[in-house]
Design a protein around this motif. Sequence first.
Motif, mmCIF file in Angstrom:
data_model
loop_
_atom_site.group_PDB
_atom_site.id
_atom_site.type_symbol
_atom_site.label_atom_id
_atom_site.label_comp_id
_atom_site.label_asym_id
_atom_site.label_seq_id
_atom_site.Cartn_x
_atom_site.Cartn_y
_atom_site.Cartn_z
ATOM 1 N N CYS A 371 47.243 57.931 -21.795
ATOM 2 C CA CYS A 371 48.709 58.115 -21.783
ATOM 3 C C CYS A 371 49.140 58.973 -22.966
ATOM 4 C CB CYS A 371 49.381 56.742 -21.808
ATOM 5 S SG CYS A 371 51.178 56.779 -21.740
ATOM 6 N N GLN A 372 48.573 58.661 -24.147
ATOM 7 C CA GLN A 372 48.918 59.423 -25.350
ATOM 8 C C GLN A 372 48.463 60.870 -25.231
ATOM 9 O OE1 GLN A 372 47.912 57.563 -29.121
ATOM 10 N NE2 GLN A 372 47.533 59.555 -30.081
ATOM 11 N N CYS A 375 50.710 63.175 -23.372
ATOM 12 C CA CYS A 375 51.885 63.626 -24.136
ATOM 13 C C CYS A 375 51.498 64.688 -25.158
ATOM 14 C CB CYS A 375 52.546 62.436 -24.834
ATOM 15 S SG CYS A 375 54.050 62.864 -25.736
ATOM 16 N N GLU A 376 50.385 64.480 -25.833
ATOM 17 C CA GLU A 376 49.957 65.432 -26.862
ATOM 18 C C GLU A 376 49.709 66.813 -26.272
ATOM 19 O OE1 GLU A 376 47.705 62.736 -30.216
ATOM 20 O OE2 GLU A 376 46.621 63.160 -28.346
ATOM 21 N N ASN A 378 51.344 68.099 -23.785
ATOM 22 C CA ASN A 378 52.550 68.530 -23.071
ATOM 23 C C ASN A 378 53.647 68.808 -24.087
ATOM 24 O OD1 ASN A 378 54.786 68.896 -21.468
ATOM 25 N ND2 ASN A 378 54.585 66.971 -20.343
ATOM 26 N N CYS A 381 56.990 66.882 -23.933
ATOM 27 C CA CYS A 381 56.952 65.427 -24.123
ATOM 28 C C CYS A 381 57.281 65.073 -25.567
ATOM 29 C CB CYS A 381 55.566 64.894 -23.752
ATOM 30 S SG CYS A 381 55.355 63.121 -24.077
ATOM 31 N N TRP A 382 58.176 64.107 -25.736
ATOM 32 C CA TRP A 382 58.535 63.597 -27.059
ATOM 33 C C TRP A 382 57.799 62.296 -27.388
ATOM 34 C CZ3 TRP A 382 62.156 65.335 -30.771
ATOM 35 C CH2 TRP A 382 62.811 66.528 -30.421
ATOM 36 N N VAL A 384 55.511 58.563 -25.470
ATOM 37 C CA VAL A 384 55.146 57.752 -24.306
ATOM 38 C C VAL A 384 55.232 56.277 -24.668
ATOM 39 C CG1 VAL A 384 53.604 59.470 -23.265
ATOM 40 C CG2 VAL A 384 52.684 57.831 -24.929
ATOM 41 N N CYS A 393 52.475 54.272 -17.534
ATOM 42 C CA CYS A 393 52.705 55.205 -18.641
ATOM 43 C C CYS A 393 54.035 55.914 -18.416
ATOM 44 C CB CYS A 393 51.561 56.224 -18.718
ATOM 45 S SG CYS A 393 51.799 57.511 -19.973
ATOM 46 N N ILE A 395 56.511 58.668 -19.618
ATOM 47 C CA ILE A 395 56.526 59.889 -20.422
ATOM 48 C C ILE A 395 57.974 60.280 -20.688
ATOM 49 C CG2 ILE A 395 55.888 62.325 -20.487
ATOM 50 C CD1 ILE A 395 53.458 61.640 -18.792
ATOM 51 N N ASP A 397 60.685 62.836 -21.798
ATOM 52 C CA ASP A 397 60.921 64.271 -21.945
ATOM 53 C C ASP A 397 62.258 64.546 -22.626
ATOM 54 O OD1 ASP A 397 62.600 63.460 -19.949
ATOM 55 O OD2 ASP A 397 62.071 65.039 -18.523
ATOM 56 N N LYS A 416 56.363 61.643 -31.050
ATOM 57 C CA LYS A 416 56.271 62.836 -31.869
ATOM 58 C C LYS A 416 57.469 62.906 -32.806
ATOM 59 C CE LYS A 416 53.892 65.626 -28.339
ATOM 60 N NZ LYS A 416 54.017 66.796 -27.429
#
Length: 492
Positions: A371-372, A375-376, A378, A381-382, A384, A393, A395, A397, A416
């Motif tokens: 899941c992490q 995001c990393e 993408n 993505c801010w 998850v 999961c 995500i 945005d 993030k």
Amino acid sequence: MELAVNSVTHIFLISIFLTNFCWFNIGAETSKELFKGFKATPDPHISTFQPLLTDSSGNYSLSFLRVEKDQLTLSIIHVPSSESIWVANLTHFARWADPTELLFNGSLVLSDSRSGVFWSTQTNGDRVWLSNASNLQVQKLDSGMRLNSVLWQSFDFPSDTLVENQNFTSAMTLVSSNGLYSMSLGFDFFGLYAKSKDEPGSGRIYWKHKALEAKADVIEGQGPIYAVLKSDGFFGMYQNESVPVDVESFNSFQQPVSGVRRIRIEPDGNLKGYFWAGTSWILDYQAIKETCELPSPCGIYGLCQPGKGCSCLDNSTDYNSGRCVSQENQDSGDFCGVYDHKKYKGLSRNGVELPNKELMTYQKMVSFQECQSACEGNCTCWGVVYTNTSGFCYILDYPILSLVGVGDESKMGFFKVREGVGKDKVEVGLGVGIGLLCGAILVFGGVIGLGLYRYRKRKRGVSGYVEEDGMVVGPYKEMGNASFRSIELSER
């Protein structure tokens, strides 16, 4: 004695005159209707709102509403409470000064000669009138000055509030005064939305009330539903005019209350209902009961713990400072720009979940690490949120809003936190600072060196003859005479 009686008579007559004068001016300032040729400018001596048009009961007033000391908007005010019920959707605020002007020339127009038109009804009417229910109308009259038709009305363009018996349709939107949250109708529900990415539209839904259809069904093809706040204390959804498909009851449902009712979307994103009790508005309904279920009760990167209050996700920043992250993290962009790519640090936290997660989409994944990683990799993505037990999961945005703290450690989050903007600014600032310091040191050293040089030369002149490089020179005061210049030239 006669003189005293005359004096009393004069005072009485003067008081009558002043009373009539004051009432005349109040009536002139707050007319019951406006006709073509009407003009008004803001009064610099008024600090709150300036009434321009009132309803027959005196409870509502179309007014200039003062905003941030030197600006204004056009608003309908509930006079007893001084609260705004409706605000015109201006292109931007007008100035509380000349040449700002409201006029009626068939259209009600707010403008100034420098900036142009801020707002207009874009009509060709004969009269402006304000109803006892706070509905502002531009009307067309017949030859007998009777109402022919309504060309425009404020009830069709609500801002953040609905009042009794005001229809709310799928073409309308309530927007909070800070512009962050809105309410609108769907096919068989009404929902609350958070503004997302500065894009037009309703944004991201965070609360939804679906019609129970206990008394009537929502039938496709029979037109959209609409909602009405009724005088007896419920907010009903209808598809026809007879039977509601759903009813949201106020606390005082079917109980007589002393004053009018209203419903408003608040700056915190909640939807609340009130009734007027004669001296204040009494809270009578709220859509979201728990504070931690609001979209962002603790702010950006905040953590809301039921019964305990707010803290920060990073578990180290003091929430009492009022901000959990720096200002650049408040921005609504993403990490896809050349500058922003990978300009962040990761923040992990266990025991967190999303408020109203049942309204969010998710992906099924086998682990938190997967899941992490999604995001990393993408840049939109801010963060998850992941649940070990279900493998869901979520995500995110959008910039990280408040999360809910829970006791279940299997509910984990990765977020993030933008750091590149602030870091580079610090590095640039530090470099400039060091450069300025070095420059200052060099200048200071030069000044000191020049001073020492002049001091030594002055000392030589005062002490008499001095030998330099095998040449005898005279006193300093003679260095400018002709004989010294000839010696200097001959040595070269």
